[in-house]
Design an enzyme around this catalytic site. Structure first.
Site, short mmCIF file in Angstrom:
data_model
loop_
_atom_site.label_atom_id
_atom_site.label_comp_id
_atom_site.label_asym_id
_atom_site.label_seq_id
_atom_site.Cartn_x
_atom_site.Cartn_y
_atom_site.Cartn_z
CG ASP A 172 2.68 6.14 2.47
OD1 ASP A 172 1.75 5.38 2.77
OD2 ASP A 172 3.70 6.30 3.17
CE1 TYR A 211 7.74 0.78 -1.24
CE2 TYR A 211 8.32 -1.13 0.08
CZ TYR A 211 7.36 -0.30 -0.47
OH TYR A 211 6.04 -0.56 -0.25
NE ARG A 231 7.25 9.59 2.72
CZ ARG A 231 6.05 10.13 2.95
NH1 ARG A 231 4.96 9.38 2.92
NH2 ARG A 231 5.94 11.41 3.22
NE ARG A 238 -3.74 -2.24 2.45
CZ ARG A 238 -4.62 -2.46 3.43
NH1 ARG A 238 -4.63 -1.67 4.50
NH2 ARG A 238 -5.46 -3.47 3.36
#
Length: 257
Positions: A52, A111, A202, A50
């Protein structure tokens, strides 16, 4: 009902994240709208991650059960036709076993985060990288990142609205590559784990940027981790430098026979 896995590339800038939401555009909702053009019954796709608001994907994976069989190539082409002009592309499609689940079947997610250091404003990569106007020390960032590898309680690097049952996760890789260009330097972070907490990546990058800028000592990353308090985290960096690069399964659903 036949089950299909799809691999998805998207520009996250126009969307409020992957997950379908009321009254705001999402990647999931846009793909489901495209599916409604070819499937008479409402369907819901399940994504592997999911992402952002503003986060991009090069290798998001989802699965969907449809009410009839399609040749994967035809389904791929039909979806891309009905997705136009949305910045979303189906790059692979395969029929899979009915028990294949894009989220729960994933054994690793990778990522990539792109951070650019240069004075002049970024133009070509605007919206695709996070830019800072000062230099960064990659050795210090790598030293700080080393404290995060392994199995830890990552409460400090977890959003206050994270819905995960436990803050304990195993981080397999957090590496940083320095890529010089004509006008600056790109710092490319690669982060691998089976699963992540909300805002975890992040939070990592935002904290390590403070280390690279000299505002934090590398050992303060360990202190922040041990604190197990959200307030101990560095700033959360913007989403537009982040990419869901790849989702790994025990057996590649797109590998073919």
């Amino acid at each position: 009902m036949p089950n299909y896995a799809i691999k998805i590339e998207y520009d996250g800038r126009p969307y409020h994240g992957w997950q379908r939401q009321r009254d705001v555009p999402s990647v999931q909702g846009t793909i489901e709208d495209a599916l409604s053009k070819i499937c008479p019954t409402p369907v819901e796709i399940q994504g592997a991650g999911r992402t952002d608001k503003g986060v991009h994907a090069l290798g998001q994976v989802a699965h969907v059960h449809l009410d009839k069989e399609w040749q994967p190539f035809r389904l791929n082409e039909a979806l891309n036709f009905h997705l136009r002009p949305a910045p979303i592309s189906i790059t692979a499609c395969a029929q899979v076993d009915n028990d294949f689940h894009a989220r729960f079947g994933a054994i690793e997610r990778r990522y990539v985060f792109r951070l650019v250091s240069r004075r002049a404003p970024v133009v070509v990569d605007a919206g695709w990288v996070w830019q800072v106007a000062y230099g960064l020390d990659i050795d210090k960032m790598r030293a700080g990142a080393a404290h995060l590898i392994g199995k830890h309680d990552f409460t400090t690097f977890r959003s206050s609205i994270c819905q995960a049952q436990s803050p304990v996760k195993s981080l397999d890789e957090l590496s940083i590559e320095e890529i010089p260009s004509r006008t600056g330097i790109e710092y490319r972070f690669t982060i691998r784990a089976r699963s992540f907490l909300h805002n975890q990546v992040r939070s990592f990058v935002g904290t390590l940027e403070r280390v690279g800028a000299g505002a934090w000592h590398p050992d303060q990353v360990r202190e922040a981790l041990d604190a197990k308090e959200r307030a101990a985290c560095g700033p959360v960096c913007p989403g537009h430098g982040l990419y869901l690069d790849e989702v790994i399964y025990q057996t590649d659903p797109f590998a073919g026979p």
